[in-house]
Design an enzyme around this catalytic site. Structure first.
Site, PDB file in Angstrom:
ATOM      1  N   GLY A  18       0.771  -1.242   0.000  1.00  0.00           N
ATOM      2  CA  GLY A  18       0.000   0.000   0.000  1.00  0.00           C
ATOM      3  C   GLY A  18       0.801   1.290   0.000  1.00  0.00           C
ATOM      4  N   SER A  19       2.012   1.279  -0.594  1.00  0.00           N
ATOM      5  CA  SER A  19       2.770   2.542  -0.593  1.00  0.00           C
ATOM      6  C   SER A  19       2.127   3.567  -1.534  1.00  0.00           C
ATOM      7  CB  SER A  19       4.238   2.310  -0.945  1.00  0.00           C
ATOM      8  OG  SER A  19       4.380   1.934  -2.286  1.00  0.00           O
ATOM      9  N   ASN A  20       1.513   3.100  -2.604  1.00  0.00           N
ATOM     10  CA  ASN A  20       0.801   4.049  -3.479  1.00  0.00           C
ATOM     11  C   ASN A  20      -0.444   4.593  -2.802  1.00  0.00           C
ATOM     12  OD1 ASN A  20       2.008   4.490  -6.283  1.00  0.00           O
ATOM     13  ND2 ASN A  20       2.269   2.270  -5.988  1.00  0.00           N
ATOM     14  N   LYS A  77     -16.314 -14.831 -10.353  1.00  0.00           N
ATOM     15  CA  LYS A  77     -15.760 -13.466 -10.314  1.00  0.00           C
ATOM     16  C   LYS A  77     -16.890 -12.435 -10.326  1.00  0.00           C
ATOM     17  CE  LYS A  77     -12.311 -10.806 -12.708  1.00  0.00           C
ATOM     18  NZ  LYS A  77     -10.922 -11.146 -12.887  1.00  0.00           N
ATOM     19  N   MET A  91      -3.883  -6.903  -7.332  1.00  0.00           N
ATOM     20  CA  MET A  91      -3.317  -7.896  -8.237  1.00  0.00           C
ATOM     21  C   MET A  91      -4.367  -8.812  -8.872  1.00  0.00           C
ATOM     22  SD  MET A  91      -0.319  -7.111  -8.653  1.00  0.00           S
ATOM     23  CE  MET A  91       1.044  -6.201  -7.952  1.00  0.00           C
ATOM     24  N   ARG A  92      -5.498  -8.241  -9.237  1.00  0.00           N
ATOM     25  CA  ARG A  92      -6.531  -9.007  -9.934  1.00  0.00           C
ATOM     26  C   ARG A  92      -6.921  -8.286 -11.207  1.00  0.00           C
ATOM     27  NH1 ARG A  92      -9.181 -13.056  -7.297  1.00  0.00           N
ATOM     28  NH2 ARG A  92      -8.018 -13.288  -5.363  1.00  0.00           N
ATOM     29  N   ASN A 103      -5.346   2.818 -12.812  1.00  0.00           N
ATOM     30  CA  ASN A 103      -4.348   1.862 -12.323  1.00  0.00           C
ATOM     31  C   ASN A 103      -2.957   2.466 -12.456  1.00  0.00           C
ATOM     32  OD1 ASN A 103      -3.266  -0.694 -11.462  1.00  0.00           O
ATOM     33  ND2 ASN A 103      -2.719  -1.106 -13.602  1.00  0.00           N
ATOM     34  N   HIS A 137       0.954   1.275 -13.043  1.00  0.00           N
ATOM     35  CA  HIS A 137       1.713   0.100 -13.491  1.00  0.00           C
ATOM     36  C   HIS A 137       3.202   0.462 -13.526  1.00  0.00           C
ATOM     37  CE1 HIS A 137       2.364  -3.737 -15.433  1.00  0.00           C
ATOM     38  NE2 HIS A 137       3.178  -3.123 -16.270  1.00  0.00           N
TER      39      HIS A 137
HETATM   40  C1  GAR Z   1       3.481  -1.029  -7.391  1.00  0.00           C
HETATM   41  O1  GAR Z   1       4.787  -1.046  -7.906  1.00  0.00           O
HETATM   42  C2  GAR Z   1       2.470  -1.031  -8.517  1.00  0.00           C
HETATM   43  O2  GAR Z   1       2.876  -0.277  -9.624  1.00  0.00           O
HETATM   44  C3  GAR Z   1       2.403  -2.489  -8.844  1.00  0.00           C
HETATM   45  O3  GAR Z   1       2.439  -3.142  -7.616  1.00  0.00           O
HETATM   46  C4  GAR Z   1       3.154  -2.344  -6.683  1.00  0.00           C
HETATM   47  C5  GAR Z   1       2.278  -2.117  -5.491  1.00  0.00           C
HETATM   48  O4  GAR Z   1       2.978  -1.458  -4.478  1.00  0.00           O
HETATM   49  N1  GAR Z   1       1.236  -2.815  -9.596  1.00  0.00           N
HETATM   50  C6  GAR Z   1       1.208  -3.721 -10.549  1.00  0.00           C
HETATM   51  O5  GAR Z   1       2.179  -4.368 -10.880  1.00  0.00           O
HETATM   52  C7  GAR Z   1      -0.149  -3.904 -11.202  1.00  0.00           C
HETATM   53  N2  GAR Z   1      -0.002  -4.573 -12.456  1.00  0.00           N
HETATM   54  P1  GAR Z   1       2.232  -0.747  -3.304  1.00  0.00           P
HETATM   55  O6  GAR Z   1       1.261  -1.799  -2.713  1.00  0.00           O
HETATM   56  O7  GAR Z   1       3.313  -0.401  -2.339  1.00  0.00           O
HETATM   57  O8  GAR Z   1       1.505   0.436  -3.845  1.00  0.00           O
END
Ligand code: GAR
Length: 201
Positions: free
Chosen positions: A12-14, A65, A90-91, A107, A109
């Site tokens: 969850g850093s984003n 789903k 991640m879904r 999203n 990426h």
């Molecule tokens: C992030 O790097 C995000 O870009 C990636 O997962 C990480 C989540 O980090 N997302 C994907 O790869 C989606 N296809 P976070 O939980 O610290 O935000």
């Protein structure tokens, strides 16, 4: 003020970057709920620390789903979400959510799309030997990591980079462009025209 729902699966850093931008007043919006598909996701703890409702919905409790997403949808409606953010969720989003939130799901990426969609994008880019990596914020549509691009940021690959050091520098940029893109959305400054996103000044 727009209500935002954030879907997460991990650290969850984003999510934290979005919370921080709201708390400093840079982003005028409210996170009305954080939903995880993973029970012990650290993102849920982050949300609670900031007084945000944090909910675990177990996809395994639903036969399909569609049923799982209908449950998500009823919570999103109850929380009056105007925007859904995938933040390390991640879904693959299915038709049920997509049709209810067309052009209202974003999203982040960790690659310069359309290169390196899917899982472990930073590793894919590093192993490929690219000289420039980066990250992308995009609208979510039916194509995996394939929706209209809102913002991208480049990160130079250094000679002594490892997959981890590169991923860490990409993540720093994620934390900048995701709140920026959300701000543009909340301020109604994004127009989707075909596969292009026009940013209104
Ligand atoms: C992030 O790097 C995000 O870009 C990636 O997962 C990480 C989540 O980090 N997302 C994907 O790869 C989606 N296809 P976070 O939980 O610290 O935000």
């Amino acid at each position: 003020m727009m209500n935002i729902a954030v879907l997460v699966s991990g650290r969850g850093s984003n999510l934290q970057a979005i919370i921080d931008n709201i708390e400093t007043g840079c982003l005028k919006a409210k996170i009305s709920v954080v939903i995880s598909d993973i029970d012990n996701a650290y993102a849920l703890i982050r949300a609670k620390k900031h007084g945000i409702q944090a909910v675990f919905i177990n996809p395994k409790n639903f036969a399909t789903k569609e049923l799982y997403e209908k449950e998500l949808l009823s919570l999103l409606k109850q929380k009056e979400a105007g925007l859904v953010l995938l933040a390390g969720y991640m879904r693959v989003v299915g038709d049920t959510l997509l049709s209810a939130f067309r052009n209202r799901i974003l999203n982040i990426h960790p690659a310069l799309l359309p290169s390196f969609p899917g899982l472990k994008a930073q590793k894919q880019a590093f192993d490929y030997g690219v000289k420039v990596a980066g990250c992308t914020v995009h609208f979510v549509d039916e194509k995996l990591d394939g929706g209209p691009i809102i913002l991208q940021r480049c990160v130079e690959v250094k000679e002594d980079d490892t997959e981890e050091t590169l991923a860490a520098r990409i993540l720093e940029q994620e934390h900048t462009i995701y709140p920026e893109a959300v701000k543009l959305f909340v301020e109604d400054r994004l127009r989707v025209e075909g596969h292009k996103v026009i940013i209104i000044n």
